[in-house]
Design a protein around this motif. Structure first.
Motif, short mmCIF file in Angstrom:
data_model
loop_
_atom_site.label_atom_id
_atom_site.label_comp_id
_atom_site.label_asym_id
_atom_site.label_seq_id
_atom_site.Cartn_x
_atom_site.Cartn_y
_atom_site.Cartn_z
N TYR A 98 0.84 -1.20 0.00
CA TYR A 98 0.00 0.00 0.00
C TYR A 98 0.88 1.26 0.00
O TYR A 98 0.64 2.19 -0.76
CB TYR A 98 -0.94 0.01 1.21
N VAL A 99 1.90 1.26 0.85
CA VAL A 99 2.80 2.42 0.93
C VAL A 99 3.53 2.61 -0.40
O VAL A 99 3.61 3.71 -0.93
CB VAL A 99 3.81 2.26 2.09
N HIS A 100 4.04 1.53 -0.97
CA HIS A 100 4.85 1.62 -2.19
C HIS A 100 4.03 2.02 -3.41
O HIS A 100 4.57 2.62 -4.34
CB HIS A 100 5.56 0.29 -2.46
N THR A 101 2.74 1.69 -3.42
CA THR A 101 1.92 1.98 -4.60
C THR A 101 0.94 3.13 -4.36
O THR A 101 0.08 3.37 -5.20
CB THR A 101 1.14 0.73 -5.02
N HIS A 102 1.09 3.84 -3.25
CA HIS A 102 0.18 4.95 -2.94
C HIS A 102 0.25 6.01 -4.04
O HIS A 102 1.30 6.26 -4.63
CB HIS A 102 0.56 5.56 -1.58
N GLY A 103 -0.87 6.63 -4.32
CA GLY A 103 -0.97 7.65 -5.37
C GLY A 103 -0.08 8.87 -5.15
O GLY A 103 0.18 9.63 -6.09
N TRP A 104 0.39 9.07 -3.93
CA TRP A 104 1.26 10.22 -3.65
C TRP A 104 2.52 10.19 -4.51
O TRP A 104 3.01 11.22 -4.96
CB TRP A 104 1.65 10.24 -2.17
N TRP A 105 3.03 9.00 -4.75
CA TRP A 105 4.28 8.89 -5.52
C TRP A 105 4.05 9.29 -6.98
O TRP A 105 4.92 9.89 -7.60
CB TRP A 105 4.86 7.49 -5.39
N LYS A 106 2.87 9.03 -7.51
CA LYS A 106 2.54 9.49 -8.87
C LYS A 106 2.41 11.01 -8.88
O LYS A 106 2.89 11.69 -9.79
CB LYS A 106 1.26 8.85 -9.38
N THR A 107 1.79 11.53 -7.83
CA THR A 107 1.66 12.99 -7.71
C THR A 107 3.04 13.63 -7.69
O THR A 107 3.27 14.65 -8.34
CB THR A 107 0.87 13.36 -6.43
N CYS A 108 3.97 13.02 -6.96
CA CYS A 108 5.34 13.53 -6.92
C CYS A 108 5.95 13.54 -8.32
O CYS A 108 6.52 14.55 -8.77
CB CYS A 108 6.20 12.69 -5.98
N ARG A 109 5.81 12.41 -9.02
CA ARG A 109 6.36 12.34 -10.39
C ARG A 109 5.69 13.36 -11.31
O ARG A 109 6.36 13.96 -12.15
CB ARG A 109 6.22 10.93 -10.95
N ASP A 110 4.38 13.57 -11.14
CA ASP A 110 3.66 14.56 -11.96
C ASP A 110 4.18 15.97 -11.71
O ASP A 110 4.07 16.83 -12.59
CB ASP A 110 2.15 14.51 -11.67
N HIS A 111 4.76 16.21 -10.53
CA HIS A 111 5.33 17.52 -10.21
C HIS A 111 6.84 17.55 -10.47
O HIS A 111 7.53 18.46 -10.01
CB HIS A 111 5.04 17.89 -8.75
N GLY A 112 7.35 16.56 -11.17
CA GLY A 112 8.75 16.56 -11.56
C GLY A 112 9.71 15.99 -10.53
O GLY A 112 10.92 16.12 -10.68
N VAL A 113 9.20 15.36 -9.49
CA VAL A 113 10.07 14.76 -8.48
C VAL A 113 10.38 13.35 -8.96
O VAL A 113 9.51 12.49 -9.01
CB VAL A 113 9.38 14.73 -7.09
N GLU A 114 11.64 13.12 -9.32
CA GLU A 114 12.05 11.83 -9.85
C GLU A 114 13.43 11.46 -9.36
O GLU A 114 14.11 12.27 -8.73
CB GLU A 114 12.03 11.87 -11.39
N GLY A 115 13.85 10.27 -9.68
CA GLY A 115 15.21 9.82 -9.39
C GLY A 115 15.56 9.93 -7.92
O GLY A 115 14.80 9.51 -7.05
N ALA A 116 16.71 10.51 -7.64
CA ALA A 116 17.21 10.60 -6.27
C ALA A 116 16.27 11.41 -5.38
O ALA A 116 16.15 11.12 -4.19
CB ALA A 116 18.60 11.23 -6.27
N ASP A 117 15.60 12.41 -5.95
CA ASP A 117 14.68 13.21 -5.15
C ASP A 117 13.47 12.39 -4.71
O ASP A 117 12.97 12.55 -3.60
CB ASP A 117 14.21 14.45 -5.93
#
Length: 143
Positions: A98-117
């Motif tokens: 649940y933690v690993h697949t939570h939608g928050w991580w997609k939201t982060c990627r949608d805002h340009g947060v990727e890779g090491a960040d």
């Protein structure tokens, strides 16, 4: 008919920058649950014999200065302990998924947060306020 002048245009409010560490409460709660399950599983494992199944163990070996630690015989786990372990393990897998697949991580990627960040944000969740079962400050308060 009124000919009042319209109010002056106001400058648009500054948009708050996206913060990948501003975790949603449900995600914090899920991380806390996963940490609690991990601690419970670790505590159970600490009191169980080293082998789930009965095992005769093996002797300590010293050969030309090299040592290999031995293991005493293990009676195996009691069926109730094995069932408790399996239940905790399954709950831990579900909680971490649940933690690993939570939608928050997609939201982060949608805002340009990727890779090491993105990795840093995921790591920060593990110590975020409300996501940790017991923090250092809690120990002083509890004492």
């Amino acid at each position: 008919m009124s000919t009042a002048t319209p109010p002056p245009e106001q400058a648009p409010a500054e948009e708050t920058p996206f913060d990948p560490h501003d975790f949603p409460q449900k995600l914090r709660d899920a991380q806390r649950r996963a940490a609690e399950l991990y601690a419970e599983l670790h505590s159970l494992q600490a009191r169980l014999p080293w082998s789930r199944e009965p095992h005769e163990g093996w002797p300590e070996v010293t050969d030309r200065g090299r040592e290999r630690a031995g293991r005493a015989a293990s009676p195996g786990w009691d069926p109730a302990d094995a069932a408790a372990f399996d239940k905790l393990w399954e709950e831990l897998l579900e909680a971490t998924a649940y933690v690993h697949t939570h939608g928050w991580w997609k939201t982060c990627r949608d805002h340009g947060v990727e890779g090491a960040d993105l990795v840093a944000a995921r790591q920060a969740l593990k110590s975020a306020k409300g996501a940790v079962p017991l923090a250092r400050d809690d120990v002083g308060t509890a004492a």
